[in-house]
Structures are given as structure tokens and as C-alpha cells.
Design a protein around this motif. Structure first.
Motif, PDB file in Angstrom:
ATOM      1  N   SER A  35       0.829  -1.208   0.000  1.00  0.00           N
ATOM      2  CA  SER A  35       0.000   0.000   0.000  1.00  0.00           C
ATOM      3  C   SER A  35       0.861   1.255   0.000  1.00  0.00           C
ATOM      4  N   PRO A  36       0.763   2.065  -1.057  1.00  0.00           N
ATOM      5  CA  PRO A  36       1.575   3.284  -1.107  1.00  0.00           C
ATOM      6  C   PRO A  36       1.173   4.307  -0.050  1.00  0.00           C
ATOM      7  N   GLU A  37      -0.085   4.267   0.436  1.00  0.00           N
ATOM      8  CA  GLU A  37      -0.496   5.244   1.440  1.00  0.00           C
ATOM      9  C   GLU A  37       0.141   4.991   2.799  1.00  0.00           C
ATOM     10  N   LEU A  38       0.757   3.824   3.000  1.00  0.00           N
ATOM     11  CA  LEU A  38       1.430   3.543   4.265  1.00  0.00           C
ATOM     12  C   LEU A  38       2.796   4.223   4.356  1.00  0.00           C
ATOM     13  N   THR A  39       3.415   4.515   3.231  1.00  0.00           N
ATOM     14  CA  THR A  39       4.753   5.113   3.244  1.00  0.00           C
ATOM     15  C   THR A  39       4.778   6.438   4.013  1.00  0.00           C
ATOM     16  N   PRO A  40       3.875   7.379   3.737  1.00  0.00           N
ATOM     17  CA  PRO A  40       3.924   8.620   4.519  1.00  0.00           C
ATOM     18  C   PRO A  40       3.570   8.411   5.993  1.00  0.00           C
ATOM     19  N   VAL A  41       2.761   7.409   6.298  1.00  0.00           N
ATOM     20  CA  VAL A  41       2.410   7.135   7.699  1.00  0.00           C
ATOM     21  C   VAL A  41       3.653   6.675   8.450  1.00  0.00           C
TER      22      VAL A  41
ATOM     23  N   SER B  14       5.374  23.539  12.888  1.00  0.00           N
ATOM     24  CA  SER B  14       4.503  23.535  11.715  1.00  0.00           C
ATOM     25  C   SER B  14       5.000  22.551  10.651  1.00  0.00           C
ATOM     26  N   LYS B  15       6.317  22.432  10.512  1.00  0.00           N
ATOM     27  CA  LYS B  15       6.875  21.460   9.556  1.00  0.00           C
ATOM     28  C   LYS B  15       6.530  20.030   9.988  1.00  0.00           C
ATOM     29  N   HIS B  16       6.659  19.751  11.276  1.00  0.00           N
ATOM     30  CA  HIS B  16       6.280  18.420  11.774  1.00  0.00           C
ATOM     31  C   HIS B  16       4.795  18.161  11.549  1.00  0.00           C
ATOM     32  N   ILE B  17       3.993  19.173  11.825  1.00  0.00           N
ATOM     33  CA  ILE B  17       2.545  19.036  11.656  1.00  0.00           C
ATOM     34  C   ILE B  17       2.193  18.797  10.200  1.00  0.00           C
ATOM     35  N   LYS B  18       2.913  19.440   9.295  1.00  0.00           N
ATOM     36  CA  LYS B  18       2.664  19.255   7.862  1.00  0.00           C
ATOM     37  C   LYS B  18       2.935  17.805   7.456  1.00  0.00           C
ATOM     38  N   VAL B  19       3.994  17.210   8.008  1.00  0.00           N
ATOM     39  CA  VAL B  19       4.289  15.795   7.715  1.00  0.00           C
ATOM     40  C   VAL B  19       3.141  14.917   8.220  1.00  0.00           C
ATOM     41  N   LEU B  20       2.649  15.208   9.417  1.00  0.00           N
ATOM     42  CA  LEU B  20       1.533  14.444   9.976  1.00  0.00           C
ATOM     43  C   LEU B  20       0.262  14.638   9.138  1.00  0.00           C
ATOM     44  N   GLU B  21       0.050  15.854   8.666  1.00  0.00           N
ATOM     45  CA  GLU B  21      -1.102  16.128   7.797  1.00  0.00           C
ATOM     46  C   GLU B  21      -0.986  15.367   6.481  1.00  0.00           C
ATOM     47  N   ASN B  22       0.202  15.389   5.874  1.00  0.00           N
ATOM     48  CA  ASN B  22       0.405  14.703   4.597  1.00  0.00           C
ATOM     49  C   ASN B  22       0.193  13.200   4.722  1.00  0.00           C
TER      50      ASN B  22
ATOM     51  N   GLY C  80      -2.050  12.018   6.647  1.00  0.00           N
ATOM     52  CA  GLY C  80      -3.458  11.859   6.979  1.00  0.00           C
ATOM     53  C   GLY C  80      -3.702  11.563   8.449  1.00  0.00           C
ATOM     54  N   LEU C  81      -2.674  11.752   9.285  1.00  0.00           N
ATOM     55  CA  LEU C  81      -2.786  11.423  10.704  1.00  0.00           C
ATOM     56  C   LEU C  81      -3.436  12.521  11.536  1.00  0.00           C
ATOM     57  N   ILE C  82      -3.409  13.744  11.030  1.00  0.00           N
ATOM     58  CA  ILE C  82      -4.068  14.846  11.743  1.00  0.00           C
ATOM     59  C   ILE C  82      -4.808  15.724  10.744  1.00  0.00           C
ATOM     60  N   ARG C  83      -5.740  16.474  11.290  1.00  0.00           N
ATOM     61  CA  ARG C  83      -6.475  17.492  10.537  1.00  0.00           C
ATOM     62  C   ARG C  83      -6.214  18.825  11.230  1.00  0.00           C
ATOM     63  N   ARG C  84      -6.011  19.849  10.422  1.00  0.00           N
ATOM     64  CA  ARG C  84      -5.769  21.191  10.967  1.00  0.00           C
ATOM     65  C   ARG C  84      -6.911  22.096  10.525  1.00  0.00           C
ATOM     66  N   GLU C  85      -7.431  22.857  11.470  1.00  0.00           N
ATOM     67  CA  GLU C  85      -8.506  23.803  11.204  1.00  0.00           C
ATOM     68  C   GLU C  85      -8.019  25.184  11.630  1.00  0.00           C
ATOM     69  N   VAL C  86      -8.248  26.160  10.782  1.00  0.00           N
ATOM     70  CA  VAL C  86      -7.840  27.530  11.092  1.00  0.00           C
ATOM     71  C   VAL C  86      -9.050  28.276  11.636  1.00  0.00           C
ATOM     72  N   ARG C  87      -8.884  28.799  12.852  1.00  0.00           N
ATOM     73  CA  ARG C  87      -9.918  29.620  13.494  1.00  0.00           C
ATOM     74  C   ARG C  87      -9.293  30.983  13.768  1.00  0.00           C
TER      75      ARG C  87
ATOM     76  N   LEU D 260      -3.636   5.136  11.184  1.00  0.00           N
ATOM     77  CA  LEU D 260      -2.970   4.287  12.188  1.00  0.00           C
ATOM     78  C   LEU D 260      -3.571   2.883  12.183  1.00  0.00           C
ATOM     79  N   ALA D 261      -4.878   2.795  11.962  1.00  0.00           N
ATOM     80  CA  ALA D 261      -5.521   1.483  11.885  1.00  0.00           C
ATOM     81  C   ALA D 261      -4.981   0.706  10.688  1.00  0.00           C
ATOM     82  N   ASN D 262      -4.777   1.381   9.563  1.00  0.00           N
ATOM     83  CA  ASN D 262      -4.211   0.713   8.381  1.00  0.00           C
ATOM     84  C   ASN D 262      -2.789   0.235   8.657  1.00  0.00           C
ATOM     85  N   ALA D 263      -1.998   1.057   9.345  1.00  0.00           N
ATOM     86  CA  ALA D 263      -0.625   0.665   9.677  1.00  0.00           C
ATOM     87  C   ALA D 263      -0.637  -0.519  10.635  1.00  0.00           C
ATOM     88  N   GLN D 264      -1.554  -0.511  11.603  1.00  0.00           N
ATOM     89  CA  GLN D 264      -1.652  -1.631  12.546  1.00  0.00           C
ATOM     90  C   GLN D 264      -2.037  -2.911  11.818  1.00  0.00           C
ATOM     91  N   GLU D 265      -2.931  -2.808  10.872  1.00  0.00           N
ATOM     92  CA  GLU D 265      -3.327  -3.987  10.092  1.00  0.00           C
ATOM     93  C   GLU D 265      -2.119  -4.534   9.323  1.00  0.00           C
TER      94      GLU D 265
END
Length: 122
Positions: A6-12, A50-58, A60-67, A80-85
Motif C-alpha cells: 500500500s503506497p499510502e502507508l509510506t507517509p504514515v 509547523s513542519k512536523h505538523i505538515k508531515v503528519l497532515e500529509n 493523513g494522521l491529523i487534521r488542521r482547522e484555522v480559526r 494508524l488502523a491501516n498501519a496496525q493492520e
């Protein structure tokens, strides 16, 4: 089922490869946090956080909302569930291997206890 390729696991796994990002995820498991709150325990700049958060966002591990001027982050545990599987495949592999080792050691112990003269003399 998650495919082993699964290519989506690489960024995780890339995101999880850094201790700062893992600790940020742990913090987010307790509820949403601002970028400043995530940066505070590490004594890093908001830009570095912010750079660390961007990696987590990319990943798909976190969502950022601007208020207004505040950026609020929250955990998205789906990847994380996909990685655990994916990891569970290796858990089953090692459990099987360790079960075989346990059986062999018990058999060896049983043989030694049946023949007290056998010992470990070479």
C-alpha cells in the motif's frame, strides 16, 4: 484488508519515524491542540512545529482547522488502523515462530528430565 504494498502507508511510517511527531500524536490523542501547544514541550519554534505538523497532515494522521489566527489540530486515527493492520501480518509471523521455538525448548527440557545422565556434557 490493507495490501502489503500500500503506497499510502509510506507517509504514515515516515511520519511515525520521528519521536517528536509520535509525541505530538500522543498529545492529540487527548484532544485537539493548537500548534503552539504542540510545540511547547519540545522548545522548538512554531515554524519547526509547523513542519512536523505538515508531515503528519500529509500522512493523513491529523487534521488542521484555522480559526482566525489560531491553527487547531486534531488526531485522525484512520491511517494508524491501516498501519496496525499491516503490522499485524508480522505479529502473526513472529508469534508463530516463537510458538515453534517454545515447543522445541519444552521438548528438549522434557527429554533432559527423562534422561538425567544426558546432561550438557559435550
Amino acid at each position: 484488508m490493507v495490501e502489503l504494498e500500500s503506497p499510502e502507508l509510506t507517509p504514515v511510517f515516515h511520519a511515525l519515524g520521528d519521536a517528536t511527531r509520535r509525541r505530538m500524536l500522543r498529545e492529540l490523542a487527548g484532544g485537539e491542540r493548537t500548534v503552539g501547544q504542540l510545540a511547547q514541550p519540545f522548545a522548538i519554534s512554531l515554524a519547526a512545529a509547523s513542519k512536523h505538523i505538515k508531515v503528519l497532515e500529509n500522512a493523513g494522521l491529523i487534521r488542521r482547522e484555522v480559526r482566525g489566527r489560531t491553527h487547531i489540530c486534531r488526531l485522525d486515527p484512520g491511517p494508524l488502523a491501516n498501519a496496525q493492520e499491516w503490522l499485524s501480518f508480522y505479529e502473526r509471523f513472529w508469534t508463530g515462530r516463537l510458538d515453534v521455538l517454545d515447543r522445541l525448548l519444552r521438548e528438549e527440557d522434557a527429554r533432559k528430565s527423562q534422561d538425567p545422565n544426558r546432561g550438557d556434557v559435550q
